[in-house]
Structures are given as C-alpha cells and as structure tokens.
Design a protein around this motif. Structure first.
Motif, short mmCIF file in Angstrom:
data_model
loop_
_atom_site.label_atom_id
_atom_site.label_comp_id
_atom_site.label_asym_id
_atom_site.label_seq_id
_atom_site.Cartn_x
_atom_site.Cartn_y
_atom_site.Cartn_z
N GLU A 180 0.83 -1.21 0.00
CA GLU A 180 0.00 0.00 0.00
C GLU A 180 0.86 1.26 0.00
O GLU A 180 0.58 2.22 -0.72
CB GLU A 180 -0.93 -0.01 1.22
N ARG A 181 1.91 1.26 0.79
CA ARG A 181 2.81 2.42 0.86
C ARG A 181 3.48 2.65 -0.49
O ARG A 181 3.59 3.77 -0.96
CB ARG A 181 3.85 2.23 1.95
N ALA A 182 3.92 1.57 -1.14
CA ALA A 182 4.56 1.69 -2.46
C ALA A 182 3.57 2.22 -3.48
O ALA A 182 3.92 3.06 -4.33
CB ALA A 182 5.11 0.34 -2.90
N ARG A 183 2.33 1.76 -3.43
CA ARG A 183 1.30 2.23 -4.36
C ARG A 183 1.04 3.72 -4.15
O ARG A 183 0.94 4.48 -5.12
CB ARG A 183 0.01 1.42 -4.16
N LEU A 184 0.92 4.15 -2.92
CA LEU A 184 0.68 5.57 -2.64
C LEU A 184 1.87 6.43 -3.04
O LEU A 184 1.69 7.53 -3.57
CB LEU A 184 0.34 5.76 -1.16
N ASP A 185 3.08 5.93 -2.82
CA ASP A 185 4.26 6.67 -3.25
C ASP A 185 4.29 6.81 -4.77
O ASP A 185 4.64 7.87 -5.30
CB ASP A 185 5.54 5.97 -2.78
N HIS A 186 3.89 5.75 -5.47
CA HIS A 186 3.83 5.80 -6.94
C HIS A 186 2.81 6.85 -7.40
O HIS A 186 3.09 7.64 -8.31
CB HIS A 186 3.47 4.43 -7.50
N LEU A 187 1.63 6.87 -6.78
CA LEU A 187 0.60 7.85 -7.14
C LEU A 187 1.07 9.27 -6.84
O LEU A 187 0.80 10.20 -7.61
CB LEU A 187 -0.72 7.55 -6.42
N LYS A 188 1.79 9.44 -5.74
CA LYS A 188 2.32 10.76 -5.41
C LYS A 188 3.32 11.22 -6.47
O LYS A 188 3.26 12.36 -6.92
CB LYS A 188 3.00 10.71 -4.04
N GLN A 189 4.22 10.33 -6.87
CA GLN A 189 5.20 10.69 -7.90
C GLN A 189 4.52 11.00 -9.23
O GLN A 189 4.92 11.92 -9.95
CB GLN A 189 6.22 9.56 -8.07
#
Length: 88
Positions: free
Chosen positions: A23-32
C-alpha cells in the motif's frame, strides 16, 4: 442532515491500521505521478480523476461492492446554428 449522536460513525475516531509495504509503495507511486503532472503546470479535474483518483479508489477497494461509483447525471445539449443567407 446534521447528526449530533456521538455514537454515529465512530470509525473516524479509532486509530488507523498501519499501511502495508504494498500500500505504501502504491501511494508513493501515485504521489510521484501527481508531482510529474503538476510540474508541467495546471492539471484539469479530468486528469486528476484519471491519474490519481481512480487508482486511489481502486487501491482502497471503493470501486468494488458494496460501493458504486457514480458521476454527474448525463446532460444532452443540442445546439442549432442559424446561418443567415444574404441576398444581394
């Protein structure tokens, strides 16, 4: 409608469970992704829906039952163009 019952929807008062690594990786990807598009200037609402909101709702499970995504009601516009005819 204003709800004054303190026992209504108490979930928002409870501590959130920690995010998983996925989940954290997915949110970081969306942020980028968002920052990439924001760097080029103004972002339209439709672009935000496409690049951020839809994937976020999918990640959170808000597109599957019991939830349903609904947009604005369909509106149909008809335009008539009148072209004047000049006789000389």
């Amino acid at each position: 409608m204003l709800v004054t019952d303190a026992t209504f929807f108490t979930e928002w008062k409870e501590p959130l469970s920690p995010l998983s690594d996925i989940e954290r990786a997915r949110l970081d990807h969306l942020k980028q992704r968002y920052l990439y598009y924001a760097d080029s200037g103004a972002i339209t609402e439709g672009t935000v829906d496409l690049i951020l909101l839809s994937p976020l709702l999918e990640t959170l499970g808000f597109i599957d039952p019991p939830y349903q995504v609904r947009r604005e009601k369909y509106v149909r516009l008809e335009l008539k163009m009148v072209i004047p005819c000049w006789m000389g």
